[in-house]
Write a protein that holds these residues in place. Structure first.
Motif, PDB file in Angstrom:
ATOM      1  N   SER A   1       0.091  -1.730  -3.102  1.00 27.62           N
ATOM      2  CA  SER A   1       1.304  -0.979  -2.803  1.00 27.62           C
ATOM      3  C   SER A   1       1.997  -1.531  -1.563  1.00 27.62           C
ATOM      4  O   SER A   1       3.229  -1.666  -1.526  1.00 27.62           O
ATOM      5  CB  SER A   1       0.972   0.494  -2.599  1.00 27.62           C
ATOM      6  OG  SER A   1       2.116   1.232  -2.251  1.00 27.62           O
ATOM      7  N   ALA A   2       1.212  -1.857  -0.539  1.00 30.61           N
ATOM      8  CA  ALA A   2       1.778  -2.426   0.684  1.00 30.61           C
ATOM      9  C   ALA A   2       2.418  -3.789   0.415  1.00 30.61           C
ATOM     10  O   ALA A   2       3.416  -4.149   1.044  1.00 30.61           O
ATOM     11  CB  ALA A   2       0.697  -2.561   1.750  1.00 30.61           C
ATOM     12  N   ALA A   3       1.844  -4.524  -0.551  1.00 25.98           N
ATOM     13  CA  ALA A   3       2.334  -5.868  -0.847  1.00 25.98           C
ATOM     14  C   ALA A   3       3.702  -5.868  -1.515  1.00 25.98           C
ATOM     15  O   ALA A   3       4.457  -6.829  -1.385  1.00 25.98           O
ATOM     16  CB  ALA A   3       1.329  -6.613  -1.721  1.00 25.98           C
TER      17      ALA A   3
ATOM     18  N   GLY B   1       1.166   0.878   2.391  1.00 26.20           N
ATOM     19  CA  GLY B   1       0.467   1.495   1.269  1.00 26.20           C
ATOM     20  C   GLY B   1       0.023   2.916   1.528  1.00 26.20           C
ATOM     21  O   GLY B   1      -0.781   3.470   0.760  1.00 26.20           O
ATOM     22  N   GLY B   2       0.542   3.540   2.592  1.00 25.80           N
ATOM     23  CA  GLY B   2       0.140   4.896   2.960  1.00 25.80           C
ATOM     24  C   GLY B   2       0.364   5.938   1.883  1.00 25.80           C
ATOM     25  O   GLY B   2      -0.541   6.729   1.584  1.00 25.80           O
TER      26      GLY B   2
ATOM     27  N   GLY C   1      -2.003   9.848  -1.889  1.00 30.92           N
ATOM     28  CA  GLY C   1      -1.997  10.446  -3.227  1.00 30.92           C
ATOM     29  C   GLY C   1      -3.323  10.284  -3.944  1.00 30.92           C
ATOM     30  O   GLY C   1      -3.814  11.216  -4.586  1.00 30.92           O
ATOM     31  N   MET C   2      -3.926   9.109  -3.843  1.00 30.18           N
ATOM     32  CA  MET C   2      -5.208   8.872  -4.528  1.00 30.18           C
ATOM     33  C   MET C   2      -6.354   9.622  -3.855  1.00 30.18           C
ATOM     34  O   MET C   2      -7.310  10.020  -4.524  1.00 30.18           O
ATOM     35  CB  MET C   2      -5.493   7.367  -4.586  1.00 30.18           C
ATOM     36  CG  MET C   2      -4.513   6.602  -5.474  1.00 30.18           C
ATOM     37  SD  MET C   2      -4.899   4.848  -5.652  1.00 30.18           S
ATOM     38  CE  MET C   2      -6.336   4.923  -6.749  1.00 30.18           C
TER      39      MET C   2
ATOM     40  N   LEU D   1      -6.226  11.275   7.185  1.00 33.48           N
ATOM     41  CA  LEU D   1      -6.999  10.035   7.077  1.00 33.48           C
ATOM     42  C   LEU D   1      -6.076   8.834   6.914  1.00 33.48           C
ATOM     43  O   LEU D   1      -6.372   7.740   7.410  1.00 33.48           O
ATOM     44  CB  LEU D   1      -7.969  10.111   5.902  1.00 33.48           C
ATOM     45  CG  LEU D   1      -9.064  11.184   5.987  1.00 33.48           C
ATOM     46  CD1 LEU D   1     -10.130  10.953   4.925  1.00 33.48           C
ATOM     47  CD2 LEU D   1      -9.710  11.210   7.367  1.00 33.48           C
ATOM     48  N   THR D   2      -4.957   9.025   6.216  1.00 34.20           N
ATOM     49  CA  THR D   2      -3.993   7.936   6.060  1.00 34.20           C
ATOM     50  C   THR D   2      -3.364   7.579   7.399  1.00 34.20           C
ATOM     51  O   THR D   2      -3.267   6.401   7.762  1.00 34.20           O
ATOM     52  CB  THR D   2      -2.889   8.330   5.053  1.00 34.20           C
ATOM     53  OG1 THR D   2      -3.498   8.658   3.795  1.00 34.20           O
ATOM     54  CG2 THR D   2      -1.908   7.190   4.855  1.00 34.20           C
ATOM     55  N   LEU D   3      -2.944   8.606   8.145  1.00 29.29           N
ATOM     56  CA  LEU D   3      -2.367   8.364   9.469  1.00 29.29           C
ATOM     57  C   LEU D   3      -3.403   7.803  10.438  1.00 29.29           C
ATOM     58  O   LEU D   3      -3.081   6.975  11.295  1.00 29.29           O
ATOM     59  CB  LEU D   3      -1.783   9.665  10.032  1.00 29.29           C
ATOM     60  CG  LEU D   3      -0.582  10.247   9.282  1.00 29.29           C
ATOM     61  CD1 LEU D   3      -0.185  11.594   9.888  1.00 29.29           C
ATOM     62  CD2 LEU D   3       0.599   9.289   9.325  1.00 29.29           C
ATOM     63  N   LEU D   4      -4.641   8.243  10.277  1.00 24.01           N
ATOM     64  CA  LEU D   4      -5.699   7.758  11.151  1.00 24.01           C
ATOM     65  C   LEU D   4      -5.901   6.256  10.980  1.00 24.01           C
ATOM     66  O   LEU D   4      -6.180   5.537  11.952  1.00 24.01           O
ATOM     67  CB  LEU D   4      -7.010   8.501  10.855  1.00 24.01           C
ATOM     68  CG  LEU D   4      -8.202   8.188  11.752  1.00 24.01           C
ATOM     69  CD1 LEU D   4      -7.873   8.502  13.210  1.00 24.01           C
ATOM     70  CD2 LEU D   4      -9.420   8.983  11.305  1.00 24.01           C
TER      71      LEU D   4
END
Length: 369
Positions: free
Chosen positions: A97-99, A107-108, A113-114, A128-131
């Protein structure tokens, strides 16, 4: 259910974008290499040993596993363990996703979402994503100043080029000053913000969104408070993995240059790649296509000879982007295929045999008797 459908739809769009960008990007880099190398691609490839290529390939996939381990640490810290295979899928999907997203987006969203698909509360998934981003910033906050001092970054040629551009463009400095002043003024004027807030709060939908956002921010804050009190050693462990993650990613170019016989300062190459990463934040194209190549050429043209940069730049881009993108797509599709087969087998095993088939089976046995 809606979250699963939305994530699935996003992944479908993701793979469609990959099918477009992957071949176009590879062709574009081959064309660039053809017109900017004196000896041809094959001549340069013959100088790169199989050991160098294998090491570059290993370094390409190391970030998947460091990302997996970082999520493994934190999902267990919040007492919501997720299976290794699912964390691996999330790591690969977030990288993909980031790519194909602008660098500033990353890709956050797909990662959050996953994680929610695995049963994490929205606040925990977002935390956890922000971390992960906080860990990245912490690593660069430590490593970049150190590498800048070690390599005397103020002497790099691109610093002089930036100063020249600012000096020659009379509008850049006043525009930057005006923008900073406007932002500071807006944040300091509490009456204006308060008045706007009161107006918006009269709308029922805005009130609901505001309440939901406050609750989510409160949950996120509680997670970080818990980490601050009880998770410091986990943060240090995860920060170490973050260091391995970025050092592996930035070592691909170092290994490639060493493989071609260049006498380089690896710390300097690390620092210059971080400069490229910062520049890519301002490139709006998916995967920073075009901007990445232009930034590399701008940063390294005085370090890598002109006859060689026509091979090094496409090789760097291929190794750090297109190869990872293609390999990640294959890996993710294989993981999805095996997961679907396993789920199908489980459903078939748990589905009871209809009564009509039981009657036919017993009747057949009696007839045989």
């Amino acid at each position: 259910m809606n979250q699963k459908r939305n994530t699935g739809s996003f992944l479908d769009k993701l793979f469609k974008n990959i099918l477009i960008f992957l071949p176009l990007g590879v062709i574009g880099n081959l064309i660039f290499s053809y017109y900017h190398t004196d000896e041809g691609i094959i001549s340069y490839l013959s100088r790169v040993s199989a050991r160098t290529l294998m090491l570059c390939l290993i370094l390409c996939v190391v970030p998947w596993f460091t990302h997996l381990l970082r999520m493994f640490i934190w999902t267990r810290f919040i007492s919501h363990p997720v299976k290794f295979i699912q964390l691996f899928k999330i790591a690969v999907a977030a990288d993909l996703s980031a790519a194909v997203s602008p660098t500033s987006v990353g890709g956050g969203p797909i990662k959050a979402g996953m994680l929610m698909q695995q049963g994490l509360k929205p606040a925990d998934a977002i935390s956890l994503t922000l971390l992960g981003s906080v860990e990245d910033y912490a690593f660069f906050l430590i490593s970049v100043p150190v590498s800048f001092v070690i390599t005397a970054g103020w002497k790099h040629h691109f610093m002089g080029n930036i100063v020249q551009v600012v000096q020659s463009s009379t509008w850049i400095l006043p525009a930057v000053i005006a923008l900073i002043s406007a932002v500071l003024l807006a944040f300091s004027n509490k009456k204006v913000f308060g008045y706007i807030g009161k107006l918006l709060n009269r709308i029922a939908l805005i009130r609901k969104i505001t309440a939901s956002t406050k609750n989510m921010l409160s949950d996120i804050s509680s997670v970080y408070q818990l980490i601050r009190k009880e998770g410091k050693r986990f943060f240090l462990l995860s920060l170490t993995l973050t260091g391995i993650h970025w050092i592996s990613r930035y070592s691909i170019l170092i290994v490639l240059l060493y493989g071609l016989g260049f006498d380089i300062n690896p710390v300097k190459i690390f620092f210059l790649q971080w400069v490229i990463l910062v520049l890519l934040l301002f490139v709006p194209t998916p995967g920073a296509t075009g901007g990445a190549e232009a930034s590399f050429y701008f940063i390294f043209r005085n370090i890598i000879p002109g006859s060689t940069i026509g091979f090094i730049m496409p090789a760097w881009r291929f190794m750090t982007y297109y190869l990872t993108l293609g390999l990640g797509t294959v890996v993710f599709m294989m993981l999805n295929y095996f997961s679907m087969r396993k789920e199908k087998a489980r459903v078939e095993a748990e589905t009871p045999i209809p009564e009509i088939f039981e009657v036919q089976k017993i009747s057949g046995i009696e007839n045989a008797g």
